[in-house]
Design a protein around this motif. Sequence first.
Motif: not given
Length: 152
Positions: A54-63, A145-152
């Motif tokens: 990951l980058t140091d400034d990683v963005g992350h969402s986990h809805l 740089a960015i992680i976006r997590k989605y549930h099915e």
Amino acid sequence: MKGLLLIFTFTFSLSVSASEIDLDEFAQTYFKAMVATQAPNATKDDLENYFSLLTDDVGHSHLPWVTDDSRLPDGKEAMRKGMLFYLGAHTEYNAELLDVFIFNNSAIAIRYKNSAKGIHPESKQPLAYTQTMMEVLEMENGKVAIIRKYHE
């Protein structure tokens, strides 16, 4: 002048090829590293192996829990703090990679099914779940740089 142009061309071609990575291979590496962080016997070294992707400034969402995926200077450190809190909470964890999708050189989507059992570190209540997830990974210079997590 021709010599300078040749050196510039050679240097530019090296930098371009160094930044182009095999994203399918990266997806496999990322998935294995992520799964290792969730294992009952996961260690801080497993977390650091994952964070190295990951980058140091990683963005992350986990809805629906984490909705802001802004990239901040301490993004990796914030993820580290959150993941350390849950480290070792699982007594069982299994994951199966279902699909990998590559979008030019800028993004990867991985779809996987996972299940876990354990004890919540704060409430001390049992937890158990089975779910299908998709993570969209936006890439920058060979790292996430960015992680976006989605549930099915």
